[in-house]
Enzyme design. Structure first.
Site, short mmCIF file in Angstrom:
data_model
loop_
_atom_site.label_atom_id
_atom_site.label_comp_id
_atom_site.label_asym_id
_atom_site.label_seq_id
_atom_site.Cartn_x
_atom_site.Cartn_y
_atom_site.Cartn_z
N ASP A 30 -4.16 3.50 2.75
CA ASP A 30 -4.91 2.24 2.72
C ASP A 30 -5.79 2.16 3.98
O ASP A 30 -5.35 2.47 5.09
CB ASP A 30 -3.94 1.06 2.67
CG ASP A 30 -4.62 -0.24 2.27
OD1 ASP A 30 -4.34 -0.75 1.17
OD2 ASP A 30 -5.44 -0.75 3.07
N ILE A 31 -7.02 1.70 3.79
CA ILE A 31 -7.96 1.62 4.91
C ILE A 31 -7.60 0.50 5.88
O ILE A 31 -8.02 0.50 7.04
CB ILE A 31 -9.40 1.44 4.35
CG1 ILE A 31 -10.44 2.00 5.30
CG2 ILE A 31 -9.69 0.00 3.98
CD1 ILE A 31 -11.83 2.11 4.70
N ASN A 87 -0.42 -6.35 -6.76
CA ASN A 87 -1.06 -7.65 -6.86
C ASN A 87 -1.84 -7.68 -8.18
O ASN A 87 -2.62 -6.76 -8.46
CB ASN A 87 -2.00 -7.87 -5.68
CG ASN A 87 -1.26 -7.91 -4.35
OD1 ASN A 87 -0.17 -8.48 -4.26
ND2 ASN A 87 -1.81 -7.29 -3.32
N GLY A 93 -3.59 -12.11 -4.73
CA GLY A 93 -4.04 -11.32 -3.59
C GLY A 93 -4.74 -10.03 -3.96
O GLY A 93 -5.03 -9.21 -3.08
N GLN A 94 -5.02 -9.84 -5.25
CA GLN A 94 -5.72 -8.60 -5.64
C GLN A 94 -7.19 -8.71 -5.27
O GLN A 94 -7.88 -9.64 -5.69
CB GLN A 94 -5.57 -8.34 -7.15
CG GLN A 94 -6.18 -7.01 -7.58
CD GLN A 94 -5.98 -6.70 -9.04
OE1 GLN A 94 -5.49 -7.52 -9.82
NE2 GLN A 94 -6.38 -5.50 -9.45
N HIS A 100 -3.47 -0.77 -8.86
CA HIS A 100 -2.94 0.11 -7.81
C HIS A 100 -1.59 -0.42 -7.35
O HIS A 100 -1.34 -1.63 -7.38
CB HIS A 100 -3.90 0.22 -6.62
CG HIS A 100 -4.39 -1.10 -6.10
ND1 HIS A 100 -5.34 -1.85 -6.74
CD2 HIS A 100 -4.05 -1.80 -5.00
CE1 HIS A 100 -5.57 -2.95 -6.06
NE2 HIS A 100 -4.79 -2.96 -5.00
N HIS A 102 0.89 -0.59 -4.08
CA HIS A 102 1.01 -0.42 -2.63
C HIS A 102 2.40 0.13 -2.33
O HIS A 102 3.40 -0.44 -2.76
CB HIS A 102 0.89 -1.77 -1.91
CG HIS A 102 -0.43 -2.45 -2.04
ND1 HIS A 102 -1.40 -2.42 -1.06
CD2 HIS A 102 -0.95 -3.19 -3.04
CE1 HIS A 102 -2.45 -3.13 -1.44
NE2 HIS A 102 -2.20 -3.61 -2.65
#
Ligand code: DGP
Length: 114
Positions: A30-31, A87, A93-94, A100, A102
């Site tokens: 994750d960035i 999410n 919170g998506q 995807h 997490h």
């Protein structure tokens, strides 16, 4: 559905720190990590979210969790524990409308998450 940032990473247009690349999914760092280890497991099929999947996607949905399990072992999280989050929808919170999972670990997590 238009191309999302994850679609562009899957096609190779945008680079990412990739941990896994199979026929049907990728896993990338994750960035904007929320834990010392924070990986995203992303199906190549551009489903917007869990709500957009159907019974036909259930093998694929299972593969996402299977990949999470294997990555957790590779990353040394399986013994200490880790959190998996999906999410679904903006109110949850998506922010990227491409399904995807997490995978987060390396710190303590509270419950309820808030
Ligand atoms: P969510 O809020 O559940 O839709 O999570 C989207 C995650 O995607 C968020 O934690 C940040 C991450 N992200 C967004 N853009 C990029 C990107 O270009 N590269 C990578 N590696 N991660 C990204």
């Amino acid at each position: 559905m238009g191309q999302t940032i994850f679609g562009r990473i899957i096609s190779g247009e945008i680079p990412a720190d990739k941990l896994l690349d199979t026929d049907d999914l990728i896993a990338i760092r994750d960035i904007n990590p929320q834990a010392p280890t924070h990986v995203l497991i992303i199906p190549k099929k551009p489903l917007a979210g869990v709500s957009s999947s159907t019974v036909k996607d259930e093998v694929l949905l299972g593969r996402l969790l299977g990949a999470a399990r294997e990555l957790a072992v590779q990353l040394g999280l399986d013994k200490v524990g880790y959190r998996l989050v999906i999410n679904n929808g903006e109110s949850a919170g998506q922010s990227v409308p491409h399904l995807h999972v997490h995978l987060m670990g390396g710190r303590e997590f509270s419950w309820p998450p808030g």
